[in-house]
Design a protein around this motif. Structure first.
Motif, PDB file in Angstrom:
ATOM      1  N   TRP A 208     -46.320  42.598  23.656  1.00  0.00           N
ATOM      2  CA  TRP A 208     -46.279  41.709  22.492  1.00  0.00           C
ATOM      3  C   TRP A 208     -46.164  42.608  21.264  1.00  0.00           C
ATOM      4  O   TRP A 208     -47.160  43.002  20.655  1.00  0.00           O
ATOM      5  CB  TRP A 208     -47.526  40.842  22.406  1.00  0.00           C
ATOM      6  N   ASP A 209     -44.949  42.988  20.925  1.00  0.00           N
ATOM      7  CA  ASP A 209     -44.704  43.914  19.835  1.00  0.00           C
ATOM      8  C   ASP A 209     -44.366  43.170  18.548  1.00  0.00           C
ATOM      9  O   ASP A 209     -43.842  42.054  18.576  1.00  0.00           O
ATOM     10  CB  ASP A 209     -43.553  44.861  20.192  1.00  0.00           C
ATOM     11  N   ARG A 210     -44.644  43.820  17.415  1.00  0.00           N
ATOM     12  CA  ARG A 210     -44.419  43.194  16.112  1.00  0.00           C
ATOM     13  C   ARG A 210     -43.767  44.185  15.148  1.00  0.00           C
ATOM     14  O   ARG A 210     -43.892  45.402  15.323  1.00  0.00           O
ATOM     15  CB  ARG A 210     -45.736  42.679  15.527  1.00  0.00           C
ATOM     16  N   TYR A 211     -43.125  43.620  14.142  1.00  0.00           N
ATOM     17  CA  TYR A 211     -42.459  44.461  13.144  1.00  0.00           C
ATOM     18  C   TYR A 211     -42.490  43.760  11.794  1.00  0.00           C
ATOM     19  O   TYR A 211     -41.480  43.382  11.235  1.00  0.00           O
ATOM     20  CB  TYR A 211     -41.019  44.753  13.574  1.00  0.00           C
ATOM     21  N   SER A 212     -43.713  43.558  11.293  1.00  0.00           N
ATOM     22  CA  SER A 212     -43.897  42.949   9.979  1.00  0.00           C
ATOM     23  C   SER A 212     -45.300  43.261   9.500  1.00  0.00           C
ATOM     24  O   SER A 212     -46.202  43.531  10.292  1.00  0.00           O
ATOM     25  CB  SER A 212     -43.693  41.432  10.033  1.00  0.00           C
ATOM     26  N   ALA A 213     -45.473  43.218   8.171  1.00  0.00           N
ATOM     27  CA  ALA A 213     -46.800  43.454   7.612  1.00  0.00           C
ATOM     28  C   ALA A 213     -47.776  42.364   8.052  1.00  0.00           C
ATOM     29  O   ALA A 213     -48.919  42.641   8.420  1.00  0.00           O
ATOM     30  CB  ALA A 213     -46.711  43.524   6.086  1.00  0.00           C
ATOM     31  N   GLY A 215     -47.599  40.550  10.764  1.00  0.00           N
ATOM     32  CA  GLY A 215     -47.890  40.753  12.175  1.00  0.00           C
ATOM     33  C   GLY A 215     -48.894  41.860  12.415  1.00  0.00           C
ATOM     34  O   GLY A 215     -49.616  41.851  13.411  1.00  0.00           O
ATOM     35  N   ALA A 216     -48.955  42.815  11.482  1.00  0.00           N
ATOM     36  CA  ALA A 216     -49.925  43.908  11.578  1.00  0.00           C
ATOM     37  C   ALA A 216     -51.210  43.595  10.813  1.00  0.00           C
ATOM     38  O   ALA A 216     -51.970  44.497  10.478  1.00  0.00           O
ATOM     39  CB  ALA A 216     -49.305  45.195  11.042  1.00  0.00           C
ATOM     40  N   TRP A 217     -51.431  42.301  10.545  1.00  0.00           N
ATOM     41  CA  TRP A 217     -52.665  41.799   9.938  1.00  0.00           C
ATOM     42  C   TRP A 217     -52.802  42.157   8.461  1.00  0.00           C
ATOM     43  O   TRP A 217     -53.913  42.147   7.925  1.00  0.00           O
ATOM     44  CB  TRP A 217     -53.898  42.289  10.695  1.00  0.00           C
ATOM     45  N   GLN A 218     -51.715  42.410   7.771  1.00  0.00           N
ATOM     46  CA  GLN A 218     -51.774  42.618   6.325  1.00  0.00           C
ATOM     47  C   GLN A 218     -51.680  41.253   5.639  1.00  0.00           C
ATOM     48  O   GLN A 218     -50.717  40.949   4.950  1.00  0.00           O
ATOM     49  CB  GLN A 218     -50.615  43.534   5.885  1.00  0.00           C
TER      50      GLN A 218
END
Length: 466
Positions: A208-213, A215-218
């Protein structure tokens, strides 16, 4: 999917026989049919209720009214069997937003016990921070309120066992909110797995990969927010006092005091889906690696985590190995899949589709004769041709089959429908406390393995560390 579609994919229905002319292709691992991938689309299910009587509605209270909590309420209200009557949150703006979205007449409070004491609240959705899950859920059950609890069910394994005891003592539904256990694609994958469509399972991988702020809990922090609007003391109740820190309140997943890191947030979904498909109770050995590779913002949590798990043989499945990955800086764009590999094929499961790929290893291995002299080569090939003439190749047609979700499908909606039916109709809870802990336990122990650089041995039946 109609009966014809099912029959088309039945393994026994598309085996054809080839004669001796097939010898020319016998060196391939299996013989593929000529057609393209076949596919079908699931039909919509669980339509909204009609002609609901006043006594048939279930009045919901929401504890934890952030984005996920509000999304859960919206999904529940689509079914037309729920009504929203109360909300609890520690941030005033969220309570105002609930009134804007769900009606100005709903009751709002910062005290979850005040909400639970209200007679009009029949059941609760809990979407608070991980460190409050246990207390909110136990209090709700003790007040006789069925609970829909966001994952992971608790922050620690000990809290999980305590919550199961409260669930069993109350005798009312507790449903953990990993929606994949209600997903139409995962249901079909479980059906095909149990029918033996991929042979003997040996390996599973999920990511389950992510590429957004975001998505990275920002998560967004409103400007000029203060303790005039945030009940900071309650948020940190039972924790050492520190000055108000908006990053801790709004980006709580980044910090160990409140969250459970990548494994608690996302691995638990992958475990839940896999366990539903296979009937597995969990791994017996847990090994993890990872670190902080990009988001150097003062967080405690890693932004890349890898896990390796050994599943023992049970009545439901053979022994197999699992590999999980979450990467919060995946430059390829992110995404999520679970892939189950067996001795006769594989299944690839995503949010929108299930792809089944068939394979069949030939009984006769293609001879390796390049290192032999001419006479020996002829002898080997003659023997191979003799054995081959007694066999008939299998034509697998189609080599792939794809199942697609209906347009507009929502597993969150289906999960809420199942919650309603468990309360109103007494249906079995799909993801009760025991199921929830068997997903949360290995996820929480993944972080322990990573940070202690050790292998963790887990008893999936008793849900305890060995």
């Amino acid at each position: 999917m109609g009966k014809t579609d099912r029959d088309n994919f039945n393994r026994k229905s598309f085996i054809k026989k080839l004669g001796g002319a097939a010898a020319g292709v016998a060196g391939f691992p299996f013989v593929l049919g000529a057609g393209k991938r076949n596919s079908s689309r699931f039909e919509q299910r669980n339509p909204p209720l009609k002609n609901v009587g006043p006594n048939d509605y279930i009045n919901l209270g929401l504890i934890g009214a952030g984005g996920k909590g509000q999304d859960n309420i919206s999904a529940a209200l689509r079914y037309n069997g729920f009504r929203m009557v109360a909300a609890c949150d520690l941030y005033e703006s969220r309570l105002k937003r609930c009134k804007e979205k769900f009606g100005d007449d709903i009751f709002t409070t910062t005290d979850h016990l005040e909400l639970l004491n209200r007679n009009e609240v029949d059941a609760v959705i809990i979407a608070s921070t991980d460190h409050w899950h246990h207390r909110h859920a136990v209090d709700a059950l003790r007040h006789g309120k069925p609970v829909y609890l966001e994952k992971p069910m608790t922050k620690t394994i000990a809290e999980g066992h305590d919550l199961i005891e409260a669930e069993q003592s109350a005798g009312i539904p507790l449903q953990v909110g990993s929606q994949r256990t209600s997903h139409i694609v995962y249901e079909k994958a479980g059906e095909l797995y149990k029918a033996g469509e991929i042979g003997k399972l040996n390996y599973v991988e999920g990511y389950w990969d992510r590429y957004s702020a975001k998505g990275a809990w920002q998560y967004t922090i409103p400007p000029n927010v203060s303790t005039d609007e945030v009940d900071w003391e309650t948020f940190r109740e039972d924790l050492p006092a520190i000055p108000f820190d908006p990053k801790h309140f709004f980006r709580w997943r980044n910090y160990d005091e409140y969250g459970t890191g990548i494994p608690g947030d996302l691995f638990v979904h992958l475990f839940s889906g896999l366990h539903m498909i296979t009937g597995a109770l969990g791994p017996e050995k847990i090994t993890a690696s990872g670190g902080l590779r990009y988001w150097h913002d003062g967080r405690d949590a890693e932004d890349l985590v890898l896990g390796i798990y050994d599943y023992p043989e049970t009545d439901q499945h053979p022994a197999f190995n699992l590999f999980l990955r979450v990467n919060f800086i995946d430059g390829s764009g992110g995404g999520s899949r679970i892939r189950l590999v067996g001795s006769e094929g594989e299944m690839e499961v995503s949010w929108t589709k299930l792809i089944v790929r068939k394979g069949k290893m030939p009984e006769l291995a293609n001879p390796k004769v390049g290192d032999l002299d001419e006479e020996t080569r002829k002898e080997v090939m003659a023997e191979y041709e003799r054995k081959l003439s007694e066999k008939r190749a299998e034509l697998i047609d189609p080599p792939e089959y794809e199942y697609n979700v209906p347009d507009g499908y929502s597993d969150g909606y289906d999960h809420m429908v199942n919650f309603y039916k468990s309360i109103r109709d007494g249906h079995e809870v799909l993801q009760n406390g025991t199921f929830g802990l068997r997903a949360a336990g290995p996820a929480l122990l993944t972080t322990e393995s990573l940070r202690t650089n050790t292998i963790v041995n887990w008893d999936p039946t008793e849900m305890k560390v060995n």
